[in-house]
Design a protein around this motif. Sequence first.
Motif, PDB file in Angstrom:
ATOM      1  N   CYS B  51       0.842  -1.205   0.000  1.00 47.68           N
ATOM      2  CA  CYS B  51       0.000   0.000   0.000  1.00 47.68           C
ATOM      3  C   CYS B  51       0.872   1.248   0.000  1.00 47.68           C
ATOM      4  O   CYS B  51       1.885   1.298   0.693  1.00 47.68           O
ATOM      5  CB  CYS B  51      -0.879  -0.025   1.249  1.00 47.68           C
ATOM      6  SG  CYS B  51      -1.832   1.472   1.519  1.00 47.68           S
ATOM      7  N   SER B  54      -1.721   5.944   1.519  1.00 45.33           N
ATOM      8  CA  SER B  54      -2.724   7.010   1.512  1.00 45.33           C
ATOM      9  C   SER B  54      -3.808   6.835   2.592  1.00 45.33           C
ATOM     10  O   SER B  54      -4.087   7.785   3.332  1.00 45.33           O
ATOM     11  CB  SER B  54      -3.351   7.132   0.126  1.00 45.33           C
ATOM     12  OG  SER B  54      -4.405   8.046   0.149  1.00 45.33           O
ATOM     13  N   PRO B  55      -4.391   5.644   2.730  1.00 44.52           N
ATOM     14  CA  PRO B  55      -5.429   5.522   3.768  1.00 44.52           C
ATOM     15  C   PRO B  55      -4.883   5.754   5.180  1.00 44.52           C
ATOM     16  O   PRO B  55      -5.564   6.338   6.027  1.00 44.52           O
ATOM     17  CB  PRO B  55      -5.949   4.091   3.623  1.00 44.52           C
ATOM     18  CG  PRO B  55      -5.164   3.433   2.557  1.00 44.52           C
ATOM     19  CD  PRO B  55      -4.273   4.429   1.910  1.00 44.52           C
ATOM     20  N   ALA B  56      -3.652   5.325   5.413  1.00 38.19           N
ATOM     21  CA  ALA B  56      -3.041   5.520   6.735  1.00 38.19           C
ATOM     22  C   ALA B  56      -2.833   7.013   7.003  1.00 38.19           C
ATOM     23  O   ALA B  56      -3.161   7.526   8.074  1.00 38.19           O
ATOM     24  CB  ALA B  56      -1.712   4.778   6.807  1.00 38.19           C
ATOM     25  N   LEU B  57      -2.321   7.685   5.991  1.00 37.50           N
ATOM     26  CA  LEU B  57      -2.036   9.120   6.131  1.00 37.50           C
ATOM     27  C   LEU B  57      -3.319   9.916   6.373  1.00 37.50           C
ATOM     28  O   LEU B  57      -3.397  10.752   7.270  1.00 37.50           O
ATOM     29  CB  LEU B  57      -1.342   9.610   4.852  1.00 37.50           C
ATOM     30  CG  LEU B  57      -0.996  11.096   4.782  1.00 37.50           C
ATOM     31  CD1 LEU B  57       0.083  11.443   5.796  1.00 37.50           C
ATOM     32  CD2 LEU B  57      -0.520  11.483   3.386  1.00 37.50           C
ATOM     33  N   LYS B  58      -4.353   9.626   5.594  1.00 41.50           N
ATOM     34  CA  LYS B  58      -5.601  10.385   5.704  1.00 41.50           C
ATOM     35  C   LYS B  58      -6.265  10.157   7.051  1.00 41.50           C
ATOM     36  O   LYS B  58      -6.959  11.013   7.578  1.00 41.50           O
ATOM     37  CB  LYS B  58      -6.571   9.990   4.588  1.00 41.50           C
ATOM     38  CG  LYS B  58      -5.996  10.171   3.204  1.00 41.50           C
ATOM     39  CD  LYS B  58      -6.535  11.403   2.530  1.00 41.50           C
ATOM     40  CE  LYS B  58      -5.687  11.818   1.349  1.00 41.50           C
ATOM     41  NZ  LYS B  58      -5.613  10.792   0.302  1.00 41.50           N
ATOM     42  N   ALA B  59      -6.032   8.958   7.606  1.00 37.29           N
ATOM     43  CA  ALA B  59      -6.654   8.650   8.890  1.00 37.29           C
ATOM     44  C   ALA B  59      -5.818   9.172  10.057  1.00 37.29           C
ATOM     45  O   ALA B  59      -6.253   9.109  11.203  1.00 37.29           O
ATOM     46  CB  ALA B  59      -6.856   7.146   9.022  1.00 37.29           C
ATOM     47  N   GLY B  60      -4.635   9.674   9.753  1.00 37.40           N
ATOM     48  CA  GLY B  60      -3.811  10.252  10.819  1.00 37.40           C
ATOM     49  C   GLY B  60      -2.749   9.319  11.391  1.00 37.40           C
ATOM     50  O   GLY B  60      -2.144   9.629  12.406  1.00 37.40           O
ATOM     51  N   TYR B  61      -2.517   8.186  10.728  1.00 41.75           N
ATOM     52  CA  TYR B  61      -1.438   7.294  11.197  1.00 41.75           C
ATOM     53  C   TYR B  61      -0.132   7.743  10.542  1.00 41.75           C
ATOM     54  O   TYR B  61       0.353   7.125   9.592  1.00 41.75           O
ATOM     55  CB  TYR B  61      -1.762   5.838  10.854  1.00 41.75           C
ATOM     56  CG  TYR B  61      -2.936   5.295  11.631  1.00 41.75           C
ATOM     57  CD1 TYR B  61      -2.772   4.792  12.923  1.00 41.75           C
ATOM     58  CD2 TYR B  61      -4.221   5.316  11.094  1.00 41.75           C
ATOM     59  CE1 TYR B  61      -3.854   4.308  13.644  1.00 41.75           C
ATOM     60  CE2 TYR B  61      -5.314   4.847  11.810  1.00 41.75           C
ATOM     61  CZ  TYR B  61      -5.122   4.344  13.082  1.00 41.75           C
ATOM     62  OH  TYR B  61      -6.198   3.876  13.795  1.00 41.75           O
ATOM     63  N   LEU B  62       0.396   8.810  11.080  1.00 35.90           N
ATOM     64  CA  LEU B  62       1.505   9.480  10.409  1.00 35.90           C
ATOM     65  C   LEU B  62       2.792   8.666  10.487  1.00 35.90           C
ATOM     66  O   LEU B  62       3.594   8.664   9.558  1.00 35.90           O
ATOM     67  CB  LEU B  62       1.689  10.893  10.990  1.00 35.90           C
ATOM     68  CG  LEU B  62       0.391  11.736  11.022  1.00 35.90           C
ATOM     69  CD1 LEU B  62       0.646  13.125  11.592  1.00 35.90           C
ATOM     70  CD2 LEU B  62      -0.236  11.876   9.639  1.00 35.90           C
ATOM     71  N   ASP B  64       2.972   5.319  10.755  1.00 36.73           N
ATOM     72  CA  ASP B  64       2.811   4.195   9.828  1.00 36.73           C
ATOM     73  C   ASP B  64       3.079   4.648   8.399  1.00 36.73           C
ATOM     74  O   ASP B  64       3.697   3.936   7.619  1.00 36.73           O
ATOM     75  CB  ASP B  64       1.383   3.631   9.909  1.00 36.73           C
ATOM     76  CG  ASP B  64       1.190   2.777  11.135  1.00 36.73           C
ATOM     77  OD1 ASP B  64       1.515   1.590  11.080  1.00 36.73           O
ATOM     78  OD2 ASP B  64       0.736   3.318  12.177  1.00 36.73           O
ATOM     79  N   LEU B  68       5.796   3.212   5.776  1.00 36.68           N
ATOM     80  CA  LEU B  68       5.418   2.679   4.455  1.00 36.68           C
ATOM     81  C   LEU B  68       6.196   3.367   3.342  1.00 36.68           C
ATOM     82  O   LEU B  68       6.641   2.721   2.388  1.00 36.68           O
ATOM     83  CB  LEU B  68       3.923   2.875   4.212  1.00 36.68           C
ATOM     84  CG  LEU B  68       2.988   1.883   4.891  1.00 36.68           C
ATOM     85  CD1 LEU B  68       1.558   2.400   4.838  1.00 36.68           C
ATOM     86  CD2 LEU B  68       3.066   0.514   4.223  1.00 36.68           C
ATOM     87  N   GLU B  98       3.182  13.542  -1.262  1.00 34.07           N
ATOM     88  CA  GLU B  98       3.420  13.178   0.143  1.00 34.07           C
ATOM     89  C   GLU B  98       4.782  12.506   0.351  1.00 34.07           C
ATOM     90  O   GLU B  98       5.417  12.711   1.376  1.00 34.07           O
ATOM     91  CB  GLU B  98       2.293  12.270   0.651  1.00 34.07           C
ATOM     92  CG  GLU B  98       0.893  12.880   0.550  1.00 34.07           C
ATOM     93  CD  GLU B  98       0.695  14.117   1.418  1.00 34.07           C
ATOM     94  OE1 GLU B  98       1.552  14.388   2.285  1.00 34.07           O
ATOM     95  OE2 GLU B  98      -0.316  14.825   1.216  1.00 34.07           O
ATOM     96  N   LYS B 101       7.433  15.002   0.624  1.00 27.68           N
ATOM     97  CA  LYS B 101       7.424  15.654   1.944  1.00 27.68           C
ATOM     98  C   LYS B 101       8.033  14.741   3.001  1.00 27.68           C
ATOM     99  O   LYS B 101       8.797  15.171   3.849  1.00 27.68           O
ATOM    100  CB  LYS B 101       5.989  16.016   2.349  1.00 27.68           C
ATOM    101  CG  LYS B 101       5.512  17.328   1.746  1.00 27.68           C
ATOM    102  CD  LYS B 101       4.246  17.786   2.452  1.00 27.68           C
ATOM    103  CE  LYS B 101       3.045  17.602   1.557  1.00 27.68           C
ATOM    104  NZ  LYS B 101       1.758  17.723   2.208  1.00 27.68           N
TER     105      LYS B 101
END
Lengths: 419, 241
Positions: B51, B54-62, B64, B68, B98, B101
């Motif tokens: 993966c 993206s789903p981790a980032l959007k959910a705030g699992y910075l 993780d 990744l 991302e 960054k």
Amino acid sequence: MKGEFLSEKTKAVLWKVVLEYREKRKMALLRNNLEYENFREELYQIKKKAISEIESLKKKAISALKENGINVFEAKDVKEAREIIEKLAEGKTKIIKSKSNVFNEIEEEGFLTDKELTETDLGDFICQIMGEKESHPVLPAIHLTPEEIAKKIKEKFNVDLESKPEKIANFVRNLLREKISQSEIGISGANAITSDGKILILENEGNISLVSKWPQTHIIVSGFEKIVENLESALKIVKASAIWGTGQDFPVYVSIISGPSKTADIQNQVVIGAQGAREVNLILIDNGRTKLLKEGFEELLYCINCGACLNFCPVFHQIGRNYGSKYLGSKGIIFAGFSESFKKAVDSNCFSCTSCMACYQNCPVKINLPELMKKLRGYLEKENLQTGVNKEMIENIREFGNPFGKTEEGKIPKRLYCC
Amino acid sequence: MKIFEKILGGNTLYYPGCLTKFVAKELKEKYEKILRKIGIDFIELSELEKCCGSPALKAGYLEDFKKLAEENLKIFKDHSVKKIITNCPACAMTFKIEYSKALGKEWNIEVLHISQVLEKAIKEGKIKKKEIKEKITFHDPCHLGRGMGIFEEPREIIKSQGYEISEMELSRNESFCCGGGGGVKSNEPELANKIAKDRIEQAKKTGAKILCTNCPLCYLHLKENAKEIEVKELIELFEDL
Ligand code: SF4
């Protein structure tokens, strides 16, 4: 998700207003000879510079304001702000108020209930008599039809009104004039404050002019982030507030207040208090703003409260004011996280944001709200306030390298934890 | 060939992303086919693919997410990847914006959304243009449009396949979200569906019979909520694949 969905009727009204607004905004920019992206960049730079040196600007502003005869108070939180207002209002009962987001921020059940407080903004007045909360920062009564309002006026004041906007406005005008003429205190917000001690307040209705000038005492509540370097910058913000707020070229009125009313017409002797307010008080509130600065959320303090971020927000169009807390939309949720609590941010539907970036695209000061939202969710993660679904998603990623978990040949995952 | 390329400039990776790989599988095959057809020599990671985060980032699992990004960078490096082509706007935006960054200078892989590749192929005459035969409307995926400024490429591709675009009231920069992103489809399905249904209504107002989009999530989510309009992913407009 907390709260209810908007009715189809309200949604339709909202869209109609928003699409008209979009056209008006385009025209206003055109007439002002402003290019959308260039003007946004200019505003962004103004606010960025001001916030980067806010401590020194604040010091400068406070001393200049005091020099001008304005009483300045600093309140670290809503409780302190309420106490200052209560103190200033001691012995007085009749308060008139104009639209102020910061006042909404500090208000709570029981505050000033021993006083007679009258909203003078038409939209807010309507919300007040209807017993409803504002549904948009610039268009508070956007969800109500003239018929509903006229019905309520009949109920409350026993007056038969044709359900036409001009009839309602005229009725309220006459009613409020009476209240205003008896008022002792006027409370308003501010749109910009300059470091050389001027306070700018914009409006269309004329009620703020009255609120700030009719009563003896004027109380202005504002966040310290409203301070900018000079009048030139402040006027650009005023212009942007009109263009992005309602799609107007410029507000009908802009009051620039630099002290209490005074005259020297009798033998050049300065007398404080001619026709305007005799006493001007400014309360600068922190309430989480310093925290935002420290935690890297300074962009949020660029906000000029125009409400444009809500207008094309897919979530706002479904759940209205349930999306947010004291302030609405993604801005309001992030602000709630730092001025109220992280739990409050969750309850304001922080996990309803689709990160579609429509707010960012529409924000005149280019606040990257989706970026800040991700960051806020990062805090929620640390505070163990994540959703169950997100926890499943992250466990899947950690274990299987994809958000769906163990995937079987020929089968499609049921829950799409994406993207 | 691979070794030769490694020396010359590294590999081009086709990265379908989790959603296309595990859910919208029908799209993956078609995208692979068209890439081959226009002569792009690409590799795939298959089981090794992870993966993008993206789903981790959007959910705030910075944290993780950072991990990744580092792991993916290593995998890409091990496969001498110099260019990534993906059909998923969320993956594209994550890699392009991302990862830069999160990883700084370490990250120097070129990232292209597949619409950019296909549009170029049309210009080069590798994809034949067809006669206009039908009206269609296009939903700009948020991460593709507002996210990466890609508005015209998918439109050019649509036109090349014989469709005339009838734009919605809210399009391009002003596009209205399908409601599925940011984790809302899984966290708040009712809300996500309501938004999608409104978007479908907006599409129907154009009079088009087909609503096309260029994102696996927008595609799946809009399709699930569509009534009286057919939802197609961009690649499905290519009849000969
Ligand atoms: S965040 Fe931007 S668009 Fe929203 S109210 Fe503030 S200034 Fe306006």
